[in-house]
Design a protein around this motif. Sequence first.
Motif, PDB file in Angstrom:
ATOM      1  N   ASP A  18       0.920  -1.100   0.023  1.00 14.53           N
ATOM      2  CA  ASP A  18      -0.172  -0.034  -0.189  1.00 14.53           C
ATOM      3  C   ASP A  18       0.839   1.210   0.180  1.00 14.53           C
ATOM      4  O   ASP A  18       2.186   1.121  -0.052  1.00 14.53           O
TER       5      ASP A  18
ATOM      6  N   GLU B 232       1.667   3.409   2.281  1.00 16.89           N
ATOM      7  CA  GLU B 232       2.731   3.200   3.738  1.00 16.89           C
ATOM      8  C   GLU B 232       3.945   2.261   3.403  1.00 16.89           C
ATOM      9  O   GLU B 232       4.788   2.602   3.525  1.00 16.89           O
TER      10      GLU B 232
ATOM     11  N   SER C 160       7.749   3.759   3.085  1.00 16.07           N
ATOM     12  CA  SER C 160       8.636   3.059   3.902  1.00 16.07           C
ATOM     13  C   SER C 160       9.661   2.051   3.359  1.00 16.07           C
ATOM     14  O   SER C 160      10.798   1.804   3.892  1.00 16.07           O
TER      15      SER C 160
ATOM     16  N   GLY D  39       2.138   0.573   9.013  1.00 13.08           N
ATOM     17  CA  GLY D  39       1.069   1.130   9.404  1.00 13.08           C
ATOM     18  C   GLY D  39      -0.048   0.389  10.010  1.00 13.08           C
ATOM     19  O   GLY D  39       0.513  -0.566  10.965  1.00 13.08           O
TER      20      GLY D  39
END
Length: 260
Positions: free
Chosen positions: A118, A120, A124, A130
Amino acid sequence: MSPSQSQILEEMGLSPQWVLRENPTVARRARKPPERVASPLPEASKKVVAPIEMPTPEILSADAAKARADLIALMDWEQLRQSMATCRACTLCSERKQVVGGVGDGNAEWLLIGDAPDAEADASGEPLVGLSGKLLDAMLAAIDLKRDENVYIANAVSCHSTAHRQPTASELAACAPYLKRQIELVQPKLLLLLGPTAVQAALSEAAPLAALRGKPHTYRQGEQDIPAIVTYHPAYLLRNLPDKAKAWEDLCQARAQFCL
């Protein structure tokens, strides 16, 4: 206009007073509009900003795709990470911020496969972060597991789609050699498949997840069959709270059958 009105307008700064001609329409037509002079651009706006170069997908023939898969099958961990980081084998390469590779214990007995990264995870560079990652960590902790201890986490595809869509068959096929090589390097005793895309990538099954849960599945790796358990993705569970109990049943079943 009376003298008093004229005096008041003058004090307000609205003088001198212009007197209209007898034929104002003709006068307006004859009047030439003032020339518009373009104001100079600020110095900063004159600078030419180079466009961001986005990777373009490579269109591979069937023979080239097979040669690529054969090459990936020989890679060690470092070679695999470098190859994934620069991969342009499908259209997702132009949407991602970065490739989201697998993380965790390289000798883990449990290998978890998620769907697609996704936003997030894309930011990262790590899968399942998340809120969904926190839920997964809590579920693993409940059966005495951690994502970095005897657990390895990968994804069916390693690049995020900005359209938030499911990966296409060609995108799954492009990432399949990377997923396969990660499984070969880890040599897990169990695959935990989180979500329908993970099931499709590992088992080539397109049936509804509810029909696949609770049934025995195997992932074929050479001459070895690796047991696989199908369950829900944590992101799905956050939207469908009643199914958390079903996912917990799947985890308990996995823990009972494949005690670490």
